[in-house]
Design a protein around this motif. Structure first.
Motif, mmCIF file in Angstrom:
data_model
loop_
_atom_site.group_PDB
_atom_site.id
_atom_site.type_symbol
_atom_site.label_atom_id
_atom_site.label_comp_id
_atom_site.label_asym_id
_atom_site.label_seq_id
_atom_site.Cartn_x
_atom_site.Cartn_y
_atom_site.Cartn_z
ATOM 1 N N ARG A 1 -3.915 5.234 2.220
ATOM 2 C CA ARG A 1 -3.288 3.925 2.380
ATOM 3 C C ARG A 1 -4.126 2.922 3.169
ATOM 4 N NH1 ARG A 1 2.783 6.088 3.317
ATOM 5 N NH2 ARG A 1 3.106 6.765 1.164
ATOM 6 N N PRO A 2 -4.822 3.341 4.247
ATOM 7 C CA PRO A 2 -5.636 2.335 4.956
ATOM 8 C C PRO A 2 -6.682 1.675 4.051
ATOM 9 C CG PRO A 2 -5.328 4.258 6.340
ATOM 10 C CD PRO A 2 -4.788 4.609 4.974
ATOM 11 N N ALA A 3 -7.304 2.453 3.173
ATOM 12 C CA ALA A 3 -8.299 1.880 2.259
ATOM 13 C C ALA A 3 -7.637 0.918 1.272
ATOM 14 C CB ALA A 3 -9.032 2.988 1.516
ATOM 15 N N THR A 4 -6.481 1.298 0.760
ATOM 16 C CA THR A 4 -5.746 0.435 -0.167
ATOM 17 C C THR A 4 -5.330 -0.846 0.541
ATOM 18 O OG1 THR A 4 -4.923 2.365 -1.354
ATOM 19 C CG2 THR A 4 -3.720 0.306 -1.671
ATOM 20 N N ARG A 5 -4.820 -0.713 1.759
ATOM 21 C CA ARG A 5 -4.389 -1.863 2.549
ATOM 22 C C ARG A 5 -5.580 -2.801 2.809
ATOM 23 N NH1 ARG A 5 -2.008 0.814 6.101
ATOM 24 N NH2 ARG A 5 -3.729 1.020 7.556
ATOM 25 N N SER B 1 0.833 -1.209 0.000
ATOM 26 C CA SER B 1 0.000 0.000 0.000
ATOM 27 C C SER B 1 0.867 1.258 0.000
ATOM 28 C CB SER B 1 -0.958 0.012 1.199
ATOM 29 O OG SER B 1 -0.275 0.239 2.410
ATOM 30 N N GLN B 2 2.041 1.197 0.619
ATOM 31 C CA GLN B 2 2.950 2.343 0.625
ATOM 32 C C GLN B 2 3.534 2.603 -0.758
ATOM 33 O OE1 GLN B 2 5.866 1.712 3.712
ATOM 34 N NE2 GLN B 2 4.309 1.396 5.267
ATOM 35 N N VAL B 3 3.727 1.526 -1.522
ATOM 36 C CA VAL B 3 4.292 1.664 -2.862
ATOM 37 C C VAL B 3 3.218 2.096 -3.866
ATOM 38 C CG1 VAL B 3 5.361 0.385 -4.766
ATOM 39 C CG2 VAL B 3 6.126 0.016 -2.423
ATOM 40 N N THR B 4 2.018 1.550 -3.732
ATOM 41 C CA THR B 4 0.981 1.808 -4.726
ATOM 42 C C THR B 4 0.168 3.072 -4.457
ATOM 43 O OG1 THR B 4 -0.582 0.377 -3.557
ATOM 44 C CG2 THR B 4 0.725 -0.629 -5.323
ATOM 45 N N GLU B 5 0.173 3.566 -3.219
ATOM 46 C CA GLU B 5 -0.605 4.765 -2.885
ATOM 47 C C GLU B 5 0.312 5.825 -2.293
ATOM 48 O OE1 GLU B 5 -2.819 7.466 -2.969
ATOM 49 O OE2 GLU B 5 -4.001 5.675 -3.444
ATOM 50 N N THR B 6 0.472 6.924 -3.019
ATOM 51 C CA THR B 6 1.370 7.982 -2.558
ATOM 52 C C THR B 6 0.753 8.839 -1.456
ATOM 53 O OG1 THR B 6 0.606 9.414 -4.350
ATOM 54 C CG2 THR B 6 2.604 8.121 -4.753
#
Length: 173
Positions: free
Chosen positions: A162-166, A152-157
């Motif tokens: 990031r919590p939603a992506t994670r 999530s850290q790599v794909t969402e700047t």
């Protein structure tokens, strides 16, 4: 007629190569057609040897052209009446990123968020080559869940997103 028959046979070969049934179909309007015959080619992969191949995908859009490449090996082993197919990614490249490569035994050198993509995947196959199950699913699932945070850290700047992506990544696996 022969051109059509050759094309039909060529189109049936990819299905036949994976152990499925293929039949020659008579096109409409052909009066002197030979009765259809069923052709069954058994699934018989080479056993106990790794075959290396390269998969290239290209995605074109109005904004950019993107190419992804994976070098992988696939091998087959007998298991009971069926088979186990093992697919191992050796290296990969994605536009905009440096090439990622490793040799087996050095997986710990790969960033945690990429490791699940490079772990060998084993699929249980029937005697006809049909996929029955993904072996070691729990191990694979755990690896992807462990990779959710760093991925999530790599794909969402945006750190706020990031919590939603994670969550999406964790729930997917």
């Amino acid at each position: 007629f022969w051109q059509w028959a050759s094309a039909a046979l060529a189109l049936s070969l990819p299905a036949a190569a994976i152990g499925t049934e293929a039949a020659l179909v008579t096109p409409p309007g052909v009066a002197d057609a030979v009765p259809a015959e069923e052709l069954v080619i058994p699934f018989a992969p080479p056993l106990d040897r790794a075959m290396r191949y390269n998969v290239v995908t290209r995605k074109k859009s109005a904004k950019k052209d993107e190419t992804r490449q994976l070098d992988q090996t696939v091998s087959f082993a007998r298991r009971g009446e069926g088979y186990v197919m093992t697919v191992t990614t050796l290296k990969g490249s994605v536009a905009g990123l440096d090439e990622l490569g490793f040799s087996f035994g050095r997986i710990e050198e790969i960033p945690v968020f990429l490791r699940p993509f490079f772990e060998p995947m084993k699929l249980e196959l029937s005697d006809q080559g049909e996929i029955l199950s993904l072996l070691e699913w729990e191990k694979i699932s755990q690896a992807f869940r462990a990779a959710a945070e760093p991925l999530s850290q790599v794909t969402e700047t945006d750190p706020a997103k990031r919590p939603a992506t994670r969550k999406v990544l964790e729930e997917f696996y």
